[in-house]
Motif scaffolding. Structure first.
Motif, mmCIF file in Angstrom:
data_model
loop_
_atom_site.group_PDB
_atom_site.id
_atom_site.type_symbol
_atom_site.label_atom_id
_atom_site.label_comp_id
_atom_site.label_asym_id
_atom_site.label_seq_id
_atom_site.Cartn_x
_atom_site.Cartn_y
_atom_site.Cartn_z
ATOM 1 N N LEU A 1 3.176 6.816 18.166
ATOM 2 C CA LEU A 1 2.903 7.722 17.061
ATOM 3 C C LEU A 1 2.850 9.131 17.630
ATOM 4 O O LEU A 1 2.107 9.395 18.581
ATOM 5 N N LEU A 2 3.622 10.056 17.054
ATOM 6 C CA LEU A 2 3.854 11.364 17.653
ATOM 7 C C LEU A 2 3.446 12.499 16.731
ATOM 8 O O LEU A 2 3.693 12.460 15.529
ATOM 9 N N THR A 3 2.825 13.523 17.309
ATOM 10 C CA THR A 3 2.518 14.773 16.625
ATOM 11 C C THR A 3 2.551 15.876 17.681
ATOM 12 O O THR A 3 3.005 15.651 18.797
ATOM 13 N N ALA A 4 2.068 17.052 17.336
ATOM 14 C CA ALA A 4 1.997 18.160 18.296
ATOM 15 C C ALA A 4 0.827 19.049 17.933
ATOM 16 O O ALA A 4 0.397 19.093 16.778
ATOM 17 N N LEU A 5 0.327 19.762 18.925
ATOM 18 C CA LEU A 5 -0.764 20.704 18.709
ATOM 19 C C LEU A 5 -0.360 22.065 19.252
ATOM 20 O O LEU A 5 0.502 22.171 20.113
ATOM 21 N N ARG A 6 -0.980 23.108 18.680
ATOM 22 C CA ARG A 6 -0.647 24.472 19.072
ATOM 23 C C ARG A 6 -1.693 25.003 20.040
ATOM 24 O O ARG A 6 -2.886 24.896 19.801
ATOM 25 N N LEU A 7 -1.214 25.589 21.138
ATOM 26 C CA LEU A 7 -2.079 26.297 22.077
ATOM 27 C C LEU A 7 -2.375 27.689 21.530
ATOM 28 O O LEU A 7 -1.626 28.196 20.685
ATOM 29 N N PRO A 8 -3.426 28.340 22.008
ATOM 30 C CA PRO A 8 -3.720 29.695 21.540
ATOM 31 C C PRO A 8 -2.554 30.669 21.730
ATOM 32 O O PRO A 8 -2.389 31.591 20.945
ATOM 33 N N SER A 9 -1.722 30.449 22.737
ATOM 34 C CA SER A 9 -0.586 31.338 22.992
ATOM 35 C C SER A 9 0.535 31.154 21.978
ATOM 36 O O SER A 9 1.464 31.945 21.929
ATOM 37 N N GLY A 10 0.470 30.078 21.194
ATOM 38 C CA GLY A 10 1.532 29.778 20.233
ATOM 39 C C GLY A 10 2.428 28.646 20.680
ATOM 40 O O GLY A 10 3.174 28.097 19.883
ATOM 41 N N ALA A 11 2.373 28.280 21.950
ATOM 42 C CA ALA A 11 3.183 27.167 22.454
ATOM 43 C C ALA A 11 2.687 25.856 21.854
ATOM 44 O O ALA A 11 1.536 25.756 21.418
ATOM 45 N N GLU A 12 3.548 24.863 21.815
ATOM 46 C CA GLU A 12 3.194 23.539 21.320
ATOM 47 C C GLU A 12 3.199 22.536 22.460
ATOM 48 O O GLU A 12 4.017 22.635 23.378
ATOM 49 N N ILE A 13 2.283 21.580 22.377
ATOM 50 C CA ILE A 13 2.268 20.439 23.295
ATOM 51 C C ILE A 13 2.321 19.183 22.439
ATOM 52 O O ILE A 13 1.598 19.069 21.437
ATOM 53 N N GLY A 14 3.149 18.242 22.831
ATOM 54 C CA GLY A 14 3.222 16.976 22.124
ATOM 55 C C GLY A 14 1.966 16.149 22.360
ATOM 56 O O GLY A 14 1.303 16.272 23.392
ATOM 57 N N LEU A 15 1.633 15.320 21.399
ATOM 58 C CA LEU A 15 0.511 14.391 21.496
ATOM 59 C C LEU A 15 0.984 13.073 20.923
ATOM 60 O O LEU A 15 1.564 13.042 19.833
ATOM 61 N N TYR A 16 0.753 11.990 21.672
ATOM 62 C CA TYR A 16 1.156 10.704 21.103
ATOM 63 C C TYR A 16 0.262 9.562 21.528
ATOM 64 O O TYR A 16 -0.412 9.607 22.548
ATOM 65 N N GLU A 17 0.244 8.569 20.648
ATOM 66 C CA GLU A 17 -0.425 7.295 20.900
ATOM 67 C C GLU A 17 0.666 6.309 21.281
ATOM 68 O O GLU A 17 1.477 5.926 20.441
ATOM 69 N N PRO A 18 0.733 5.930 22.560
ATOM 70 C CA PRO A 18 1.820 5.045 22.986
ATOM 71 C C PRO A 18 1.721 3.651 22.370
ATOM 72 O O PRO A 18 0.631 3.116 22.200
ATOM 73 N N LYS A 19 2.869 3.118 22.035
ATOM 74 C CA LYS A 19 2.985 1.743 21.556
ATOM 75 C C LYS A 19 3.865 0.921 22.494
ATOM 76 O O LYS A 19 4.054 -0.266 22.290
ATOM 77 N N HIS A 20 4.402 1.583 23.515
ATOM 78 C CA HIS A 20 5.257 0.915 24.489
ATOM 79 C C HIS A 20 4.403 0.283 25.592
ATOM 80 O O HIS A 20 3.225 0.634 25.743
ATOM 81 N N PRO A 21 4.967 -0.637 26.374
ATOM 82 C CA PRO A 21 4.223 -1.170 27.511
ATOM 83 C C PRO A 21 3.849 -0.030 28.463
ATOM 84 O O PRO A 21 4.595 0.953 28.591
ATOM 85 N N ARG A 22 2.716 -0.148 29.124
ATOM 86 C CA ARG A 22 2.209 0.902 30.006
ATOM 87 C C ARG A 22 2.214 0.406 31.443
ATOM 88 O O ARG A 22 1.936 -0.757 31.717
ATOM 89 N N PRO A 23 2.499 1.290 32.407
ATOM 90 C CA PRO A 23 2.424 0.890 33.822
ATOM 91 C C PRO A 23 1.001 0.482 34.207
ATOM 92 O O PRO A 23 0.024 0.937 33.595
ATOM 93 N N ALA A 24 0.879 -0.357 35.223
ATOM 94 C CA ALA A 24 -0.428 -0.770 35.713
ATOM 95 C C ALA A 24 -1.237 0.464 36.098
ATOM 96 O O ALA A 24 -0.697 1.451 36.576
ATOM 97 N N GLY A 25 -2.530 0.399 35.879
ATOM 98 C CA GLY A 25 -3.396 1.504 36.237
ATOM 99 C C GLY A 25 -3.550 2.539 35.131
ATOM 100 O O GLY A 25 -4.290 3.495 35.277
ATOM 101 N N MET A 26 -2.861 2.362 34.038
ATOM 102 C CA MET A 26 -2.966 3.305 32.929
ATOM 103 C C MET A 26 -4.044 2.826 31.994
ATOM 104 O O MET A 26 -4.346 3.303 31.010
#
Length: 116
Positions: A91-116
């Motif tokens: 599930l994917l969205t994005a958030l805005r930094l104070p500078s105006g840049a965007e960073i993606g944010l997601y809830e993974p649904k795929h398999p994850r590597p060990a240690g995650m």
């Protein structure tokens, strides 16, 4: 042996973005000198996607529950810039930094590597 990764975020307002990363997202930081903060990040993973265009790098923060995380971010005054979309791998969205840049944010649904 490689033991980590150092990501760079280029900003038009580095001071405000640093404060955001420290105060809103809660990332621990050390001062490398003259207020130059280096942030510790949660565990990371790396994926390589094919492209026909110019090669690029992107940054996505990950969370366990995107609805809860969005609510917490919005309570802190963070602007969510995209509606949540189900991409199959997460599930994917994005958030805005104070500078105006965007960073993606997601809830993974795929398999994850060990240690995650």
């Amino acid at each position: 042996m490689i033991n980590g990764a150092h990501l760079l975020l280029f900003s038009r307002d580095a001071e405000r973005d640093r404060a955001f990363l420290r105060d809103v997202l809660g990332f621990d930081a050390v001062d490398a000198g003259d207020g130059w903060l280096i942030f510790g990040l949660p565990p990371a993973e790396l994926a390589t996607h094919p492209t026909q265009g110019e090669p690029t790098c992107e940054l996505y923060l990950m969370c366990d529950d995107i609805a809860v995380t969005i609510g917490e971010l919005q309570e802190s005054g963070v602007e969510i810039t995209r509606p949540v979309s189900n991409e199959g791998w997460g599930l994917l969205t994005a958030l805005r930094l104070p500078s105006g840049a965007e960073i993606g944010l997601y809830e993974p649904k795929h398999p994850r590597p060990a240690g995650m």
